[in-house]
Design an enzyme around this catalytic site. Structure first.
Site, PDB file in Angstrom:
ATOM      1  N   SER A 192       0.858  -1.183   0.000  1.00  0.00           N
ATOM      2  CA  SER A 192       0.000   0.000   0.000  1.00  0.00           C
ATOM      3  C   SER A 192       0.897   1.235   0.000  1.00  0.00           C
ATOM      4  CB  SER A 192      -0.881  -0.029   1.260  1.00  0.00           C
ATOM      5  OG  SER A 192      -1.579   1.185   1.407  1.00  0.00           O
TER       6      SER A 192
ATOM      7  N   LYS B  23      -1.264  -1.082  -4.367  1.00  0.00           N
ATOM      8  CA  LYS B  23      -2.421  -0.252  -3.999  1.00  0.00           C
ATOM      9  C   LYS B  23      -1.907   1.152  -3.802  1.00  0.00           C
ATOM     10  CE  LYS B  23      -4.735   0.261   0.467  1.00  0.00           C
ATOM     11  NZ  LYS B  23      -5.424  -0.470   1.565  1.00  0.00           N
TER      12      LYS B  23
ATOM     13  N   LYS C 162      -2.967   5.170  -2.539  1.00  0.00           N
ATOM     14  CA  LYS C 162      -3.939   5.997  -1.854  1.00  0.00           C
ATOM     15  C   LYS C 162      -4.343   7.127  -2.792  1.00  0.00           C
ATOM     16  CE  LYS C 162      -3.878   4.041   2.224  1.00  0.00           C
ATOM     17  NZ  LYS C 162      -5.093   3.533   2.893  1.00  0.00           N
TER      18      LYS C 162
ATOM     19  N   ASP D   4      -7.275   3.198  -2.908  1.00  0.00           N
ATOM     20  CA  ASP D   4      -7.953   3.304  -1.612  1.00  0.00           C
ATOM     21  C   ASP D   4      -8.156   4.781  -1.301  1.00  0.00           C
ATOM     22  OD1 ASP D   4      -8.915   3.098   0.965  1.00  0.00           O
ATOM     23  OD2 ASP D   4      -7.156   2.089   1.794  1.00  0.00           O
TER      24      ASP D   4
ATOM     25  N   GLU E 169     -11.265   0.871  -3.084  1.00  0.00           N
ATOM     26  CA  GLU E 169     -11.485   0.651  -1.648  1.00  0.00           C
ATOM     27  C   GLU E 169     -12.027   1.904  -0.981  1.00  0.00           C
ATOM     28  OE1 GLU E 169      -8.018  -1.066   0.204  1.00  0.00           O
ATOM     29  OE2 GLU E 169      -8.641  -0.495   2.220  1.00  0.00           O
TER      30      GLU E 169
ATOM     31  N   ASP F 194     -13.643  -1.094   3.619  1.00  0.00           N
ATOM     32  CA  ASP F 194     -12.708  -1.199   4.748  1.00  0.00           C
ATOM     33  C   ASP F 194     -13.440  -0.607   5.960  1.00  0.00           C
ATOM     34  OD1 ASP F 194     -10.670  -0.727   6.626  1.00  0.00           O
ATOM     35  OD2 ASP F 194      -9.255   0.162   5.246  1.00  0.00           O
TER      36      ASP F 194
ATOM     37  N   LYS G  26      -9.635  -6.332   8.525  1.00  0.00           N
ATOM     38  CA  LYS G  26      -8.575  -5.932   9.463  1.00  0.00           C
ATOM     39  C   LYS G  26      -9.038  -6.327  10.848  1.00  0.00           C
ATOM     40  CE  LYS G  26      -7.074  -1.749   7.121  1.00  0.00           C
ATOM     41  NZ  LYS G  26      -7.140  -0.276   7.133  1.00  0.00           N
TER      42      LYS G  26
ATOM     43  N   GLY H 286      -3.914  -4.000   6.569  1.00  0.00           N
ATOM     44  CA  GLY H 286      -2.954  -3.733   7.636  1.00  0.00           C
ATOM     45  C   GLY H 286      -3.107  -2.339   8.193  1.00  0.00           C
TER      46      GLY H 286
HETATM   47  O1  OSB Z   1      -6.945   2.188   4.781  1.00  0.00           O
HETATM   48  O2  OSB Z   1      -5.948   0.362   4.502  1.00  0.00           O
HETATM   49  C1  OSB Z   1      -5.982   1.481   5.022  1.00  0.00           C
HETATM   50  C2  OSB Z   1      -2.747   2.169   6.959  1.00  0.00           C
HETATM   51  C3  OSB Z   1      -3.231   2.865   8.035  1.00  0.00           C
HETATM   52  C4  OSB Z   1      -4.585   3.143   8.099  1.00  0.00           C
HETATM   53  C5  OSB Z   1      -5.450   2.717   7.078  1.00  0.00           C
HETATM   54  C6  OSB Z   1      -4.957   1.982   6.003  1.00  0.00           C
HETATM   55  C7  OSB Z   1      -3.577   1.745   5.932  1.00  0.00           C
HETATM   56  C8  OSB Z   1      -2.946   1.062   4.804  1.00  0.00           C
HETATM   57  C9  OSB Z   1      -1.584   0.422   5.065  1.00  0.00           C
HETATM   58  O3  OSB Z   1      -3.374   1.073   3.677  1.00  0.00           O
HETATM   59  C10 OSB Z   1      -1.594  -1.053   4.978  1.00  0.00           C
HETATM   60  C11 OSB Z   1      -0.325  -1.630   5.555  1.00  0.00           C
HETATM   61  O4  OSB Z   1      -0.257  -1.875   6.786  1.00  0.00           O
HETATM   62  O5  OSB Z   1       0.615  -1.838   4.790  1.00  0.00           O
HETATM   63 MG    MG Z   2      -8.242   1.065   3.533  1.00  0.00          MG
END
Ligand code: OSB
Ligand code: MG
Length: 372
Positions: free
Chosen positions: A138, A164, A166, A191, A216, A241, A265, A293
């Site tokens: 991510s 992925k 953001k 995401d 996402e 999520d 999660k 995560g």
């Molecule tokens: O939205 O998936 C999420 C990290 C912190 C808070 C929200 C998210 C995330 C990630 C990181 O996308 C995922 C990772 O731990 O590598």
């Molecule tokens: Mg997410």
């Protein structure tokens, strides 16, 4: 097996991510890390991780509020009763409304303890079947598209099996197009962490043209109804999520057609056993699933890896290797990417990695202990 817990400890560490991680809701680099440790009468121990951040942006929980809930309400439950098993723990903490992250930290520690006492791995306990799990990465919002493209290139070279990124309004179609132009048909998803509304239909329709694996959490963190409207308008699968906090939410999402895929999660749904239940229901309903995560250390990561070995998981996970997050992870061995772009699922009892007490000392800012 009845277990008597004689000690519950919280270790507060100050750790720094290797790179700033920016999402539509905010940015982190200084990561507060809280580890929970339980110890039973015979001296065996178990470890878990609290993933709440300094600020209530991803969820209402913070490091402070979740700590308070553990100290004042969860610790007495764990220290004052004999727990037959971890389902007993869930029954006891169900009186506490909300605070899934706080519950998960202590639940994980108990699961690790039971695993160690009974000679089972966490994967055994959750019904995991895979020997390795598919690792995706991510990637946060970067200062420029060039920087983003260069990070995607590095991650693909390292062997990550899915990218992925953001997104947020103003940073969506352009980065997706840049990655498609440069890397072609790689497994790619986005995401938004709830940054769009149905008024952004034009942009969302544009994203729909890039063969993304999924979008996402495009809409509000607590919404299911508008996601249903959106998902009926797009061909790209919607993954939820933030909106799925309980098994009940998943059932409503299914009825409404709000998502085709769920990011599971454990910290968001109140524990590893709750996550297992959601995975099993998703599989039964034909909803796709993968494990997300929260920038965990090697301790929390062990539980993510175990869950990702469950047969209901059918998409790549947001579970990257230790060196994607930390200069120095606090477990031995650190989580390492195989040449297949996977992480191996430990088969040893408990979490299957050793907690480095030397590093806990090094990063420790505060320790809290409760005894019987
Ligand atoms: O939205 O998936 C999420 C990290 C912190 C808070 C929200 C998210 C995330 C990630 C990181 O996308 C995922 C990772 O731990 O590598
Ligand atoms: Mg997410």
């Amino acid at each position: 097996m009845a277990v008597e817990i004689r000690r519950l400890e919280l270790f507060y560490l100050r750790m720094k991510l290797r790179d700033e991680f920016r999402t539509s809701f905010g940015s982190v680099q200084e990561r507060p890390v809280v580890l929970a440790r339980v110890e039973e009468r015979g001296g065996e121990e178990g470890w878990g991780e609290l993933v709440a951040d300094h600020e209530p942006w991803y969820s209402y929980e913070t490091y402070d509020t979740s700590s308070t809930i553990i100290r004042n309400f969860i610790a007495p439950i764990v220290l004052q009763r004999e727990l037959q098993d971890v389902y007993d723990f869930h029954a006891a903490v169900s009186r506490i409304r909300g605070y899934p992250m706080a519950k998960t930290a202590v639940e994980e520690a108990l699961l690790d303890l039971y695993g160690r006492l009974e000679g089972k791995s966490i994967a055994d306990i959750v019904g995991g079947v895979r020997r390795e799990i598919v690792s995706g990465v991510s990637i946060g919002i970067k200062r420029s598209i060039d920087q983003l493209v260069s990070e995607v290139e590095t991650r693909l070279e390292e062997g990550y099996r899915r990218i992925k990124i953001k997104i947020e309004p103003g940073h969506d179609v352009e980065p997706v197009k840049a990655i498609r132009d440069r890397f072609g048909d790689i497994p790619l998803q986005v995401d938004a962490n709830g940054a769009y509304t149905l008024r952004d239909m034009q942009v969302l329709r544009k994203l729909d043209n890039y063969s993304l694996l999924m979008i996402e959490q495009p809409l509000a963190w607590d919404d299911l109804v508008e996601h249903s409207i959106l998902s009926h308008k797009l061909t790209t699968p919607i993954c939820l999520d933030e909106s799925i906090k309980t098994l009940g939410d998943l059932l409503v999402a299914y009825k409404l057609g709000s998502c085709e895929i769920v990011n599971v999660k454990p910290a968001r749904v109140g524990g590893i056993l709750r996550a297992k239940e959601i995975l099993e229901t998703a599989a039964r309903l034909g909803i796709g699933a993968w494990i997300g995560g929260m920038l965990e250390t090697g301790v929390g990561r062990a539980f993510l890896v175990a869950l990702a070995s469950h047969p209901a998981v059918n998409y790549p996970n947001d579970i990257s290797a230790s060196d994607r997050y930390w200069e120095e992870d606090i477990v031995e061995p650190p989580w390492k990417l195989t040449s297949n772009g996977t992480l191996e699922v430990p088969r040893q009892k408990g979490i299957g990695v050793e907690v480095r007490t030397d590093l806990i000392e090094k990063y420790l800012v505060e320790k809290w202990t409760a005894t019987k």
